[in-house]
Design a protein around this motif. Sequence first.
Motif, PDB file in Angstrom:
ATOM      1  N   LEU A  87     -10.244 -13.138  -9.727  1.00 11.25           N
ATOM      2  CA  LEU A  87      -8.893 -12.590  -9.821  1.00 11.25           C
ATOM      3  C   LEU A  87      -8.776 -11.328  -8.972  1.00 11.25           C
ATOM      4  N   LYS A  88      -9.795 -10.497  -8.999  1.00 14.02           N
ATOM      5  CA  LYS A  88      -9.780  -9.258  -8.222  1.00 14.02           C
ATOM      6  C   LYS A  88      -9.630  -9.542  -6.731  1.00 14.02           C
ATOM      7  N   HIS A  89     -10.367 -10.536  -6.236  1.00 18.18           N
ATOM      8  CA  HIS A  89     -10.302 -10.879  -4.814  1.00 18.18           C
ATOM      9  C   HIS A  89      -8.944 -11.499  -4.473  1.00 18.18           C
ATOM     10  N   TYR A  90      -8.406 -12.279  -5.399  1.00 20.32           N
ATOM     11  CA  TYR A  90      -7.088 -12.886  -5.139  1.00 20.32           C
ATOM     12  C   TYR A  90      -6.009 -11.806  -5.038  1.00 20.32           C
ATOM     13  N   ILE A  91      -6.038 -10.834  -5.929  1.00 17.07           N
ATOM     14  CA  ILE A  91      -5.031  -9.768  -5.905  1.00 17.07           C
ATOM     15  C   ILE A  91      -5.140  -8.951  -4.620  1.00 17.07           C
ATOM     16  N   LEU A  92      -6.363  -8.731  -4.147  1.00 21.17           N
ATOM     17  CA  LEU A  92      -6.572  -8.030  -2.874  1.00 21.17           C
ATOM     18  C   LEU A  92      -5.940  -8.829  -1.737  1.00 21.17           C
ATOM     19  N   TYR A  93      -6.161 -10.137  -1.755  1.00 17.32           N
ATOM     20  CA  TYR A  93      -5.579 -11.053  -0.759  1.00 17.32           C
ATOM     21  C   TYR A  93      -4.056 -11.031  -0.834  1.00 17.32           C
ATOM     22  N   LEU A  94      -3.509 -11.114  -2.034  1.00 18.19           N
ATOM     23  CA  LEU A  94      -2.051 -11.131  -2.194  1.00 18.19           C
ATOM     24  C   LEU A  94      -1.428  -9.819  -1.733  1.00 18.19           C
ATOM     25  N   ASP A  95      -2.101  -8.717  -1.998  1.00 20.90           N
ATOM     26  CA  ASP A  95      -1.592  -7.408  -1.545  1.00 20.90           C
ATOM     27  C   ASP A  95      -1.471  -7.380  -0.020  1.00 20.90           C
ATOM     28  N   LYS A  96      -2.471  -7.922   0.658  1.00 23.44           N
ATOM     29  CA  LYS A  96      -2.442  -7.957   2.124  1.00 23.44           C
ATOM     30  C   LYS A  96      -1.351  -8.898   2.635  1.00 23.44           C
ATOM     31  N   ILE A  97      -1.152  -9.994   1.933  1.00 28.34           N
ATOM     32  CA  ILE A  97      -0.090 -10.939   2.294  1.00 28.34           C
ATOM     33  C   ILE A  97       1.281 -10.281   2.123  1.00 28.34           C
ATOM     34  N   GLN A  98       1.471  -9.591   1.011  1.00 26.75           N
ATOM     35  CA  GLN A  98       2.756  -8.943   0.741  1.00 26.75           C
ATOM     36  C   GLN A  98       3.041  -7.817   1.733  1.00 26.75           C
ATOM     37  N   LEU A  99       1.998  -7.140   2.180  1.00 24.02           N
ATOM     38  CA  LEU A  99       2.162  -6.103   3.201  1.00 24.02           C
ATOM     39  C   LEU A  99       2.655  -6.732   4.496  1.00 24.02           C
ATOM     40  N   CYS A 100       2.107  -7.894   4.807  1.00 23.39           N
ATOM     41  CA  CYS A 100       2.514  -8.624   6.007  1.00 23.39           C
ATOM     42  C   CYS A 100       3.967  -9.087   5.889  1.00 23.39           C
ATOM     43  N   VAL A 101       4.356  -9.542   4.707  1.00 21.17           N
ATOM     44  CA  VAL A 101       5.735  -9.984   4.456  1.00 21.17           C
ATOM     45  C   VAL A 101       6.719  -8.842   4.721  1.00 21.17           C
ATOM     46  N   LYS A 102       6.381  -7.654   4.241  1.00 25.46           N
ATOM     47  CA  LYS A 102       7.245  -6.487   4.427  1.00 25.46           C
ATOM     48  C   LYS A 102       7.426  -6.165   5.913  1.00 25.46           C
ATOM     49  N   ALA A 146      13.650 -13.617   5.896  1.00 18.25           N
ATOM     50  CA  ALA A 146      13.413 -14.754   5.008  1.00 18.25           C
ATOM     51  C   ALA A 146      11.934 -15.030   4.739  1.00 18.25           C
ATOM     52  N   TRP A 147      11.069 -14.117   5.165  1.00 17.61           N
ATOM     53  CA  TRP A 147       9.633 -14.347   4.992  1.00 17.61           C
ATOM     54  C   TRP A 147       9.204 -14.132   3.548  1.00 17.61           C
ATOM     55  N   THR A 148       8.367 -15.027   3.050  1.00 22.23           N
ATOM     56  CA  THR A 148       7.843 -14.943   1.690  1.00 22.23           C
ATOM     57  C   THR A 148       6.313 -15.000   1.754  1.00 22.23           C
ATOM     58  N   PRO A 149       5.631 -14.633   0.682  1.00 15.64           N
ATOM     59  CA  PRO A 149       4.166 -14.743   0.670  1.00 15.64           C
ATOM     60  C   PRO A 149       3.684 -16.163   0.980  1.00 15.64           C
ATOM     61  N   HIS A 150       4.388 -17.156   0.469  1.00 14.32           N
ATOM     62  CA  HIS A 150       3.969 -18.536   0.711  1.00 14.32           C
ATOM     63  C   HIS A 150       4.153 -18.925   2.179  1.00 14.32           C
ATOM     64  N   HIS A 151       5.227 -18.465   2.817  1.00 12.99           N
ATOM     65  CA  HIS A 151       5.441 -18.732   4.240  1.00 12.99           C
ATOM     66  C   HIS A 151       4.309 -18.129   5.074  1.00 12.99           C
ATOM     67  N   VAL A 152       3.961 -16.892   4.765  1.00 11.87           N
ATOM     68  CA  VAL A 152       2.896 -16.198   5.504  1.00 11.87           C
ATOM     69  C   VAL A 152       1.576 -16.933   5.324  1.00 11.87           C
TER      70      VAL A 152
END
Length: 235
Positions: free
Chosen positions: A159-174, A184-190
Amino acid sequence: MPLSKGLYGCEDPTYWRTVFDVYWDVLKAKGGRQKKLAELDKWYQEELPVAIAGRREKYLTQAEVVKLMEWKLARGKFRPRLQQLVATNSSETVESCTRKAFQLLPDVAAAVTELSQLKAVGPATASAILAAGAPDAVAFMADEAMESIPGLTPIQYTLKHYILYLDKIQLCVKKLNKADTEKAWTPHHVEMCLWAWTVAQKLCPSLLQTLSSGEEKADDEAGEDVRLTKKWKAR
Protein backbone atom coordinates in the motif's frame (compact mmCIF):
# COMPACT_ATOMS: atom_id res chain seq x y z
CA MET A 1 13.90 18.09 -25.45
CA PRO A 2 10.48 17.11 -24.00
CA LEU A 3 11.13 13.34 -24.04
CA SER A 4 14.79 13.29 -23.05
CA LYS A 5 13.76 12.08 -19.58
CA GLY A 6 11.04 9.75 -20.79
CA LEU A 7 7.32 10.40 -21.04
CA TYR A 8 6.84 10.96 -17.31
CA GLY A 9 9.25 13.88 -17.36
CA CYS A 10 7.42 15.50 -20.28
CA GLU A 11 4.97 18.31 -19.46
CA ASP A 12 3.71 18.86 -23.02
CA PRO A 13 0.19 17.39 -23.30
CA THR A 14 0.59 17.09 -27.08
CA TYR A 15 3.10 14.27 -26.65
CA TRP A 16 0.93 12.55 -24.07
CA ARG A 17 -2.11 12.74 -26.34
CA THR A 18 -0.11 11.18 -29.17
CA VAL A 19 0.80 8.23 -26.93
CA PHE A 20 -2.79 7.92 -25.75
CA ASP A 21 -3.94 7.75 -29.38
CA VAL A 22 -1.79 4.67 -30.05
CA TYR A 23 -2.89 2.84 -26.88
CA TRP A 24 -5.07 0.30 -28.70
CA ASP A 25 -2.37 -0.36 -31.30
CA VAL A 26 0.12 -1.07 -28.52
CA LEU A 27 -2.39 -3.34 -26.81
CA LYS A 28 -2.86 -5.25 -30.06
CA ALA A 29 0.90 -5.74 -30.28
CA LYS A 30 0.96 -6.91 -26.67
CA GLY A 31 -1.80 -9.44 -27.28
CA GLY A 32 -0.29 -10.76 -30.51
CA ARG A 33 -2.57 -13.22 -32.22
CA GLN A 34 -4.69 -13.68 -29.10
CA LYS A 35 -7.89 -11.64 -29.27
CA LYS A 36 -8.66 -12.31 -25.62
CA LEU A 37 -6.56 -9.45 -24.25
CA ALA A 38 -8.14 -6.90 -26.59
CA GLU A 39 -11.62 -8.11 -25.68
CA LEU A 40 -10.90 -8.01 -21.95
CA ASP A 41 -9.29 -4.57 -22.16
CA LYS A 42 -12.24 -3.15 -24.09
CA TRP A 43 -14.51 -4.54 -21.40
CA TYR A 44 -12.40 -3.06 -18.59
CA GLN A 45 -11.81 0.35 -20.19
CA GLU A 46 -15.27 0.92 -21.70
CA GLU A 47 -17.99 -1.47 -20.55
CA LEU A 48 -17.23 -1.96 -16.85
CA PRO A 49 -17.06 1.79 -16.03
CA VAL A 50 -20.47 2.30 -17.66
CA ALA A 51 -21.95 -0.58 -15.67
CA ILE A 52 -20.58 0.78 -12.38
CA ALA A 53 -21.75 4.34 -13.10
CA GLY A 54 -25.24 3.08 -13.92
CA ARG A 55 -25.84 1.77 -10.39
CA ARG A 56 -27.40 3.77 -7.61
CA GLU A 57 -24.29 3.07 -5.56
CA LYS A 58 -20.94 2.11 -7.05
CA TYR A 59 -19.93 -1.53 -6.57
CA LEU A 60 -18.73 -4.56 -8.53
CA THR A 61 -20.38 -7.95 -8.73
CA GLN A 62 -18.51 -11.16 -8.01
CA ALA A 63 -18.52 -12.04 -11.72
CA GLU A 64 -17.04 -8.62 -12.56
CA VAL A 65 -14.21 -9.00 -10.04
CA VAL A 66 -13.42 -12.45 -11.43
CA LYS A 67 -13.34 -11.04 -14.97
CA LEU A 68 -11.28 -8.06 -13.82
CA MET A 69 -8.70 -10.48 -12.40
CA GLU A 70 -8.68 -12.30 -15.75
CA TRP A 71 -7.98 -8.96 -17.47
CA LYS A 72 -5.22 -8.05 -15.02
CA LEU A 73 -3.46 -11.40 -15.43
CA ALA A 74 -3.80 -11.34 -19.23
CA ARG A 75 -2.20 -7.89 -19.30
CA GLY A 76 0.61 -8.80 -16.93
CA LYS A 77 2.02 -11.93 -15.32
CA PHE A 78 -0.35 -14.88 -15.42
CA ARG A 79 -0.90 -16.47 -12.01
CA PRO A 80 -3.63 -19.15 -12.25
CA ARG A 81 -3.77 -19.52 -8.46
CA LEU A 82 -5.02 -15.93 -8.12
CA GLN A 83 -7.74 -16.54 -10.71
CA GLN A 84 -8.95 -19.57 -8.77
CA LEU A 85 -8.73 -17.87 -5.38
CA VAL A 86 -10.59 -14.68 -6.32
CA ALA A 87 -13.53 -16.80 -7.50
CA THR A 88 -13.98 -18.15 -3.96
CA ASN A 89 -15.19 -14.73 -2.69
CA SER A 90 -18.96 -14.80 -2.21
CA SER A 91 -21.20 -12.45 -4.20
CA GLU A 92 -22.45 -10.82 -1.01
CA THR A 93 -18.93 -10.18 0.29
CA VAL A 94 -17.70 -8.74 -3.03
CA GLU A 95 -20.63 -6.36 -3.44
CA SER A 96 -20.48 -5.21 0.20
CA CYS A 97 -16.71 -4.73 0.18
CA THR A 98 -16.51 -2.91 -3.15
CA ARG A 99 -19.47 -0.68 -2.25
CA LYS A 100 -17.81 0.38 1.00
CA ALA A 101 -14.48 0.94 -0.77
CA PHE A 102 -16.02 3.42 -3.23
CA GLN A 103 -17.76 5.18 -0.34
CA LEU A 104 -14.38 5.63 1.38
CA LEU A 105 -13.01 7.68 -1.53
CA PRO A 106 -11.26 10.12 -1.81
CA ASP A 107 -9.34 8.31 0.96
CA VAL A 108 -7.61 5.94 -1.47
CA ALA A 109 -5.51 4.24 1.20
CA ALA A 110 -8.61 3.35 3.21
CA ALA A 111 -10.40 2.12 0.08
CA VAL A 112 -7.48 -0.11 -0.93
CA THR A 113 -7.27 -1.49 2.62
CA GLU A 114 -10.98 -2.33 2.54
CA LEU A 115 -10.68 -4.17 -0.79
CA SER A 116 -7.62 -6.06 0.42
CA GLN A 117 -9.93 -8.03 2.71
CA LEU A 118 -11.10 -9.95 -0.38
CA LYS A 119 -9.24 -13.16 -1.16
CA ALA A 120 -6.54 -12.74 -3.86
CA VAL A 121 -6.93 -8.94 -3.81
CA GLY A 122 -3.85 -6.87 -3.00
CA PRO A 123 -3.05 -3.20 -3.68
CA ALA A 124 -2.64 -3.75 -7.45
CA THR A 125 -5.99 -5.51 -7.98
CA ALA A 126 -7.67 -3.11 -5.55
CA SER A 127 -6.40 -0.18 -7.60
CA ALA A 128 -7.82 -1.78 -10.77
CA ILE A 129 -11.24 -2.08 -9.11
CA LEU A 130 -11.19 1.55 -7.96
CA ALA A 131 -9.85 2.92 -11.26
CA ALA A 132 -12.75 1.29 -13.10
CA GLY A 133 -15.26 3.26 -11.05
CA ALA A 134 -13.27 6.37 -10.10
CA PRO A 135 -10.69 7.07 -12.84
CA ASP A 136 -10.54 10.71 -11.81
CA ALA A 137 -9.11 9.73 -8.42
CA VAL A 138 -7.31 6.42 -8.91
CA ALA A 139 -4.73 4.91 -11.28
CA PHE A 140 -4.22 1.20 -11.81
CA MET A 141 -0.95 -0.07 -10.31
CA ALA A 142 0.47 -1.35 -13.61
CA ASP A 143 4.05 -2.65 -13.53
CA GLU A 144 4.90 -0.92 -16.81
CA ALA A 145 3.59 2.44 -15.60
CA MET A 146 5.57 2.22 -12.37
CA GLU A 147 8.73 1.21 -14.22
CA SER A 148 8.55 4.42 -16.25
CA ILE A 149 8.51 6.70 -13.18
CA PRO A 150 11.89 7.54 -11.60
CA GLY A 151 12.30 6.36 -8.02
CA LEU A 152 9.72 3.57 -8.06
CA THR A 153 11.94 0.59 -8.82
CA PRO A 154 12.30 -2.03 -7.55
CA ILE A 155 8.52 -2.37 -7.49
CA GLN A 156 6.95 -3.32 -4.18
CA TYR A 157 3.34 -4.52 -4.10
CA THR A 158 2.49 -2.70 -0.89
CA LEU A 159 0.00 0.00 0.00
CA LYS A 160 2.84 2.38 0.84
CA HIS A 161 4.44 1.90 -2.59
CA TYR A 162 1.09 2.29 -4.34
CA ILE A 163 0.38 5.60 -2.59
CA LEU A 164 3.85 6.84 -3.57
CA TYR A 165 3.07 5.87 -7.18
CA LEU A 166 -0.36 7.53 -7.09
CA ASP A 167 1.13 10.74 -5.66
CA LYS A 168 3.53 10.92 -8.61
CA ILE A 169 0.70 10.22 -11.05
CA GLN A 170 -1.46 12.95 -9.52
CA LEU A 171 1.44 15.41 -9.71
CA CYS A 172 1.70 14.62 -13.41
CA VAL A 173 -2.06 15.12 -13.84
CA LYS A 174 -1.82 18.60 -12.31
CA LYS A 175 1.04 19.59 -14.62
CA LEU A 176 -0.75 18.32 -17.74
CA ASN A 177 -4.07 19.97 -16.87
CA LYS A 178 -2.25 23.23 -16.16
CA ALA A 179 -0.71 23.16 -19.65
CA ASP A 180 -3.75 21.72 -21.47
CA THR A 181 -6.73 23.95 -22.21
CA GLU A 182 -9.05 20.93 -22.21
CA LYS A 183 -7.99 20.01 -18.64
CA ALA A 184 -9.34 16.48 -19.06
CA TRP A 185 -6.38 14.47 -17.77
CA THR A 186 -7.09 11.94 -15.01
CA PRO A 187 -4.84 9.54 -13.07
CA HIS A 188 -6.17 6.65 -15.15
CA HIS A 189 -5.42 8.47 -18.44
CA VAL A 190 -1.84 9.15 -17.31
CA GLU A 191 -1.38 5.53 -16.23
CA MET A 192 -2.66 4.26 -19.60
CA CYS A 193 -0.19 6.51 -21.42
CA LEU A 194 2.75 5.39 -19.29
CA TRP A 195 1.80 1.75 -19.87
CA ALA A 196 1.53 2.28 -23.63
CA TRP A 197 4.82 4.19 -23.72
CA THR A 198 6.76 1.47 -21.88
CA VAL A 199 5.25 -1.45 -23.81
CA ALA A 200 5.63 0.29 -27.17
CA GLN A 201 9.33 0.90 -26.57
CA LYS A 202 9.81 -2.84 -26.07
CA LEU A 203 7.40 -4.34 -28.63
CA CYS A 204 6.56 -1.75 -31.27
CA PRO A 205 8.84 1.33 -31.14
CA SER A 206 7.73 2.28 -34.65
CA LEU A 207 4.44 3.50 -33.13
CA LEU A 208 6.42 6.18 -31.28
CA GLN A 209 8.26 7.45 -34.37
CA THR A 210 5.88 10.40 -34.68
CA LEU A 211 7.09 11.56 -31.27
CA SER A 212 10.72 11.33 -32.35
CA SER A 213 10.06 13.20 -35.57
CA GLY A 214 8.16 15.81 -33.60
CA GLU A 215 11.17 16.31 -31.35
CA GLU A 216 13.51 16.60 -34.32
CA LYS A 217 11.23 19.17 -35.91
CA ALA A 218 11.13 21.12 -32.66
CA ASP A 219 14.93 20.99 -32.42
CA ASP A 220 15.24 22.17 -36.03
CA GLU A 221 12.86 25.05 -35.38
CA ALA A 222 14.75 25.98 -32.21
CA GLY A 223 18.02 25.91 -34.14
CA GLU A 224 16.53 28.10 -36.84
CA ASP A 225 15.36 30.58 -34.20
CA VAL A 226 18.90 30.76 -32.79
CA ARG A 227 20.36 31.36 -36.27
CA LEU A 228 17.83 34.10 -36.98
CA THR A 229 18.54 35.73 -33.63
CA LYS A 230 22.30 35.75 -34.34
CA LYS A 231 21.68 37.28 -37.75
CA TRP A 232 19.46 39.93 -36.18
CA LYS A 233 22.13 40.82 -33.59
CA ALA A 234 24.83 41.00 -36.30
CA ARG A 235 22.99 43.73 -38.13
